[in-house]
Enzyme design. Structure first.
Site, mmCIF file in Angstrom:
data_model
loop_
_atom_site.group_PDB
_atom_site.id
_atom_site.type_symbol
_atom_site.label_atom_id
_atom_site.label_comp_id
_atom_site.label_asym_id
_atom_site.label_seq_id
_atom_site.Cartn_x
_atom_site.Cartn_y
_atom_site.Cartn_z
ATOM 1 N N SER A 206 28.169 -23.387 9.164
ATOM 2 C CA SER A 206 27.731 -22.210 8.414
ATOM 3 C C SER A 206 27.451 -22.508 6.954
ATOM 4 O O SER A 206 26.589 -21.868 6.338
ATOM 5 C CB SER A 206 28.778 -21.105 8.522
ATOM 6 N N ASP B 200 33.068 -12.035 2.655
ATOM 7 C CA ASP B 200 34.191 -12.345 3.549
ATOM 8 C C ASP B 200 35.285 -13.173 2.878
ATOM 9 O O ASP B 200 36.277 -13.512 3.498
ATOM 10 C CB ASP B 200 33.680 -13.064 4.805
ATOM 11 N N HIS C 151 33.112 -17.765 2.780
ATOM 12 C CA HIS C 151 31.875 -18.505 2.553
ATOM 13 C C HIS C 151 31.407 -18.310 1.113
ATOM 14 O O HIS C 151 31.691 -17.278 0.507
ATOM 15 C CB HIS C 151 30.786 -18.040 3.520
#
Length: 350
Positions: free
Chosen positions: A84, A246, A249
């Protein structure tokens, strides 16, 4: 069955990867770690962290396409592989993703178009690199950037196994004539939703994997840049600015810091980097690869590449490696005392 269980490694490269992992491991605190791990504290904290850090929702924006189309000449082909952090989860515009930032920087510095293909997948572990590389090779890439390792830590992939998959990926790309730059495992101990003592273990495991990745990648002919706790100090001071919603990240500015560290190393790998400074700054210079890996794991933004001493690749302690500090200027980072800013790092990212 997970991806990590789908392939049983073997052969000389597997044995090499295990040796790299042992060589680069930071072997402190084993007794203390074992004592903590025997209790239910870690399990409870892991569950709490999973509740605190939301699951991935919408996929990150695609960064594929041509950057710098106004420049003449054939396009440089860049592929983005990994998890990610490589895909750019946490931002909403393609220009804010690592692929978009790096392609923009490369095109401006090289004065040529850059074609980007992103194969990175949210949630990927190192085992997924095999399939990503197979797809990437069809594009005949000139350079690959790989960001991987965080999910191997959270999934507790054996370090030697994770390194083996990364080594295979680098070898396959290098055999095809592609330059490879790897951003090594970030320090998950810098993520505040993870509480001590789990945070301490995450910190230790992250550094061990990052050091092992560095040794393996450089031995395979690639370049590494340590990401480490790149965002840790800034996250503590400005969590809403440096991290995405979040709190796990990076935000757009966080990705810009990572890209600022990676860009000059990519330019060097392509033979377009600036000349080395005559007088290295503190922490730079030539080391054995094992020492360089440990140093890089401790200091975010450290580039490690293979080098020679008096015409020889290896010395008494193994392969020689060159360390260079990459500063995170232009986005509010503070240089180490006595070090000079590397202004080329962020010129192409504006």
């Amino acid at each position: 069955m997970g991806v990590a269980d789908s392939v049983v490694p073997g052969g000389e490269r597997w044995r090499q990867a295990r040796r790299f992992a042992r060589l680069a491991a930071i072997g402190t605190g084993v007794t203390a770690v074992a004592a903590v791990a025997t209790g239910g504290v870690l399990l409870g904290q892991a569950r709490q962290a999973r509740r605190t850090i939301p699951m991935a929702e919408a996929p990150p924006p695609r960064c594929d396409g041509i950057y710098g189309a106004k420049f003449p000449g054939p396009a440089l082909t860049m592929v983005v592989l990994g998890d990610s952090s490589a895909a750019g989860y946490g931002v909403h515009r393609r220009r804010e993703t690592p692929g978009g930032l790096l392609a923009t920087g490369l095109s401006r510095r090289l004065h040529r178009p850059v074609q980007v293909h992103r194969f990175a997948v949210v949630g990927a572990i190192s085992a997924a690199l095999r399939h990503q590389v197979e797809a990437a090779l069809e594009c005949r890439p000139d350079i690959a950037v790989i960001l991987i390792g965080g999910n191997d830590i959270t999934n507790r992939t054996p370090r030697g196994l994770a390194v083996r998959y990364l080594v295979e990926a680098v070898h396959s790309l290098r055999d095809a004539g592609c330059e490879v730059v790897v951003g090594t495992c970030p320090d998950l101990g810098a993520i505040r939703p993870i509480q001590p003592p789990l945070r301490w273990l995450a910190h230790r495991w992250s550094r061990q994997l990052a050091a092992a990745q560095t040794v393996a990648v450089v031995e395979a002919g690639g370049w590494t840049v340590s990401l480490g706790d790149l965002l840790g100090p800034r996250f503590a001071a400005e969590p809403t600015r440096m991290f995405a919603w979040d709190r796990f990240h990076p935000s757009a500015e966080g990705y810009a810091m990572a890209a600022a560290a990676l860009l000059p190393t990519m330019l060097s790998a392509l033979g377009a980097g600036q000349e080395r400074r005559a007088t290295p700054t503190r922490g730079e210079g030539v080391r054995s690869l094992a020492e360089a890996a440990q140093e890089a794991a401790r200091h975010a933004g450290t580039e490690v590449s293979g080098t020679q001493v008096r015409g020889h690749d290896r010395g008494p302690a193994g392969r020689w490696a060159q360390l260079r500090r990459r500063a995170f200027f232009g986005v509010g980072a503070v240089p180490e005392h006595g070090s000079a800013p590397d202004t080329s790092t962020v010129e192409g990212l504006a």
